[in-house]
Design an enzyme around this catalytic site. Structure first.
Site, mmCIF file in Angstrom:
data_model
loop_
_atom_site.group_PDB
_atom_site.id
_atom_site.type_symbol
_atom_site.label_atom_id
_atom_site.label_comp_id
_atom_site.label_asym_id
_atom_site.label_seq_id
_atom_site.Cartn_x
_atom_site.Cartn_y
_atom_site.Cartn_z
ATOM 1 N N LYS A 172 5.089 17.378 18.434
ATOM 2 C CA LYS A 172 3.665 17.367 18.076
ATOM 3 C C LYS A 172 3.127 15.962 18.313
ATOM 4 O O LYS A 172 3.453 15.030 17.595
ATOM 5 C CB LYS A 172 3.453 17.730 16.604
ATOM 6 C CG LYS A 172 1.977 17.985 16.323
ATOM 7 C CD LYS A 172 1.556 17.698 14.903
ATOM 8 C CE LYS A 172 1.274 16.269 14.610
ATOM 9 N NZ LYS A 172 0.117 15.671 15.301
ATOM 10 N N GLY A 203 -2.043 19.229 17.539
ATOM 11 C CA GLY A 203 -2.654 19.704 16.292
ATOM 12 C C GLY A 203 -2.580 18.657 15.213
ATOM 13 O O GLY A 203 -2.034 17.567 15.417
ATOM 14 N N LYS A 204 -3.113 19.003 14.077
ATOM 15 C CA LYS A 204 -3.152 18.066 12.952
ATOM 16 C C LYS A 204 -1.773 17.905 12.330
ATOM 17 O O LYS A 204 -1.014 18.873 12.252
ATOM 18 C CB LYS A 204 -4.089 18.618 11.873
ATOM 19 C CG LYS A 204 -5.547 18.251 12.045
ATOM 20 C CD LYS A 204 -6.309 18.804 10.859
ATOM 21 C CE LYS A 204 -7.643 18.140 10.628
ATOM 22 N NZ LYS A 204 -7.718 16.743 10.522
ATOM 23 N N GLY A 205 -1.524 16.718 11.822
ATOM 24 C CA GLY A 205 -0.255 16.475 11.140
ATOM 25 C C GLY A 205 -0.097 17.382 9.926
ATOM 26 O O GLY A 205 0.976 17.968 9.703
ATOM 27 N N SER A 206 -1.188 17.524 9.174
ATOM 28 C CA SER A 206 -1.088 18.291 7.929
ATOM 29 C C SER A 206 -0.923 19.786 8.178
ATOM 30 O O SER A 206 -0.524 20.529 7.285
ATOM 31 C CB SER A 206 -2.333 18.040 7.083
ATOM 32 O OG SER A 206 -3.475 18.331 7.862
ATOM 33 N N GLY A 209 2.083 19.630 12.205
ATOM 34 C CA GLY A 209 3.233 18.776 11.898
ATOM 35 C C GLY A 209 3.980 19.287 10.682
ATOM 36 O O GLY A 209 5.212 19.394 10.674
ATOM 37 N N GLU A 247 10.645 5.818 12.503
ATOM 38 C CA GLU A 247 10.172 4.513 12.990
ATOM 39 C C GLU A 247 8.814 4.285 12.354
ATOM 40 O O GLU A 247 7.838 4.934 12.732
ATOM 41 C CB GLU A 247 10.015 4.535 14.520
ATOM 42 C CG GLU A 247 11.281 4.726 15.292
ATOM 43 C CD GLU A 247 12.227 3.561 15.145
ATOM 44 O OE1 GLU A 247 11.810 2.485 14.674
ATOM 45 O OE2 GLU A 247 13.406 3.732 15.493
ATOM 46 N N CYS A 281 3.247 -1.335 15.945
ATOM 47 C CA CYS A 281 3.982 -1.492 14.684
ATOM 48 C C CYS A 281 4.681 -2.848 14.645
ATOM 49 O O CYS A 281 4.891 -3.414 13.579
ATOM 50 C CB CYS A 281 4.985 -0.350 14.516
ATOM 51 S SG CYS A 281 6.064 -0.151 15.931
ATOM 52 N N GLU A 382 -0.215 -3.199 6.328
ATOM 53 C CA GLU A 382 -0.309 -3.149 7.788
ATOM 54 C C GLU A 382 -1.757 -2.859 8.195
ATOM 55 O O GLU A 382 -2.355 -1.892 7.731
ATOM 56 C CB GLU A 382 0.609 -2.037 8.315
ATOM 57 C CG GLU A 382 0.694 -2.053 9.815
ATOM 58 C CD GLU A 382 1.647 -0.992 10.363
ATOM 59 O OE1 GLU A 382 1.680 0.110 9.794
ATOM 60 O OE2 GLU A 382 2.328 -1.277 11.362
#
Ligand code: ADP
Length: 488
Positions: A172, A203-206, A209, A247, A281, A382
């Site tokens: 994803k 698609g969306k992570g929520s 994912g 990661e 990152c 961050e």
């Protein structure tokens, strides 16, 4: 409407349609469908079936390597096309996206070469009359989830070792950057990867994912993204007792010692934080400069930072492109305002950049902040943008302790002419990667990953294939006399 790649077929996603925009000016790249939860289930089930086929599960390493070699060649033949697509998708300057594309090709080729030379182990005999053999076997279906900042490179760092290990993988990509992953799927198809072993489900992570990592047939979560999401996924993995590779974020310190070559150090520091507009990152976002060189260093730093060319990512002269979107720009600016509220001085930058055709994109000036201590919000959280905080230090002992005062532990930079000192310092910093007199350099053969809340596990390197495999030990009896234990 662009289709999604579901178990070797191009189909319309049944989830909400979405639009990909060019971060440089907000123009539309493409409209595409996203996967539904039902399609996630279908992709994982088909991946499981495909993985179980003996032709894949028990294929010779050289057979799997052949697909990866071919993909590497296909990518290399399309560097300009893929770099342009990556730039349209996430706004990184072409000079950077070309590097990402080349790195994806190298990853595929490296994993193919490692796979072909990876030997299994004949373990020494510790019990009499048995021979023991340990073989590595694939895990099954891998769920991969990637962020928007370096899609093609981070996606290949998951797809290549997972397939090399004989798994199937369902990926994803990030909501904002799905175009390159879909193009990669076409290249895997062309390279002859059997159907079902790879799916790309935007698609969306929520939604997508979450459905993916929760699926009972998924045996590993391979994730790159924010630390908070990583923690959520670690909970899911713990509940299901499956392995993870995470990661995550960073707040990496760079240290300029008293004897550093300042010309080298200034360039290295600027590249470390402002390339990719700080959206990395590993960005070197906290800078510690020895007190005796501090004023001189900050003056040079500001002078060179002011000369950076912020501009359109397709302009070859551009060094700093736009941020991914307006929302992200607002977040970066909020951090700068917070720094001011906590007593920081913005010595350059601290505002969006407009004019010269940049009004429609989310451009933010490279920003340098002084006058804060390491406990300030901008030194602890961050930002993922072009914001550098500079702090002086006196003793190296104090420096180590302050530099390590962070929940993160991804990377660090050290600038000095004294390599003995650099080595000692490198060993004392709680981070997964240390760059000495260089920064943000990568080699596919060198493992990468974080200490502390910057992650779990390592990507790249020979052993990354083994992280997508599990060991099975087989004992072979050699004794031809019946077991005496059973003889009354
Ligand atoms: P970033 O700040 O880099 O966008 P995120 O962690 O929010 O970092 O996103 C990285 C990837 O994780 C994206 O592909 C995103 O869609 C996905 N993601 C976010 N939340 C979840 C979740 N709850 N479950 C699975 N994937 C998620």
């Amino acid at each position: 409407m662009k289709k999604i790649f579901l178990a070797g077929e191009w189909v319309l996603g049944q989830g909400k349609p979405t639009v990909s925009y060019f971060p440089a000016d907000g123009t539309k790249n493409d409209e595409f469908s996203t996967a539904s939860v039902e399609q996630v289930d279908e992709a994982v089930r088909k991946a499981h079936q495909a993985w179980q086929q003996p032709e894949w599960r028990f294929s010779l390493p050289s057979q799997r390597a052949r697909v990866l070699w071919k993909v590497a060649e296909l990518i290399e033949a399309r560097v300009e096309e893929l770099a342009a697509l990556q730039t349209r998708d996430n706004g990184k300057p072409l000079s950077e996206t070309r590097g990402l594309v080349m790195s994806a090709a190298q990853t595929a080729r490296y994993m193919a070469s490692v796979l072909d030379t990876l030997d299994e182990e004949l373990t020494n005999q510790r019990a009499s009359d048995t021979l023991t053999l340990s073989v590595y076997e694939p895990l099954g279906v891998v769920a991969a989830i990637t962020p928007w900042n370096s899609p093609i490179a981070s996606e290949m760092q998951k797809i290549a070792p997972a397939l090399a290990g004989g798994n199937a993988i369902v990926l994803k990509p990030a909501e904002l950057t799905s175009l390159v992953a879909l193009r990669l799927a076409e290249l895997f198809e062309e390279a002859g990867l059997p159907k079902g072993l790879l799916s790309i489900l935007p698609g969306k992570g929520s939604v997508v994912g979450n459905a993916l990592v929760q699926h009972h047939l998924v045996r590993k979560i391979s994730f790159t993204g924010g630390t908070n999401t990583g923690k959520q996924l670690a909970h899911v993995a713990a509940e299901r007792l499956i392995s993870t590779s995470l990661e995550l974020g960073g707040k990496s310190p760079t240290v300029v010692l008293e004897d550093a070559d300042l010309e080298l150090a200034v360039n290295g520091v600027i590249y470390g934080i402002f390339s990719s507009a700080g959206q990395a990152c590993i960005a070197g976002s906290r800078l510690f400069v020895h007190q005796s060189r501090y004023d001189e260093f900050v003056a040079r730093l500001v002078e060179k930072t002011n000369r950076l060319r912020v501009g359109h990512p397709e302009d070859p002269a551009t060094q700093v492109g736009p941020l991914i979107d307006e929302n992200h720009l607002r977040g970066v600016d909020a951090y700068v305002q917070q720094a001011k509220a906590e007593g920081g001085q913005v010595v350059t930058g601290g505002h969006r950049v407009t004019g010269n055709g940049l009004d429609q994109g989310s451009y933010y000036a490279p920003t340098v902040i002084t006058g804060l201590s390491n406990s300030a919000t901008v030194c602890q959280e961050e930002i993922f943008g072009p914001v550098l905080v500079v702090m002086p230090f006196e003793s190296e002992q104090e420096l180590v302790s302050v530099a390590n005062q962070s929940v993160y532990g991804l990377a660090a930079g050290i600038w000095t002419e004294n390599y003995r000192k650099a080595w000692q310092l490198a060993r004392l910093l709680d981070v997964g990667t240390v760059w000495i007199n260089t920064y943000k350099k990568f080699s596919i053969s060198t493992p990468f990953g974080g200490f502390k809340q910057s992650g779990v596990g390592r990507e790249k390197g020979r052993h990354s294939i083994l992280s997508y495999m599990q060991q099975k030990s087989i004992y072979i009896g050699l004794d031809s006399t019946p077991n005496p234990w059973c003889e009354g």
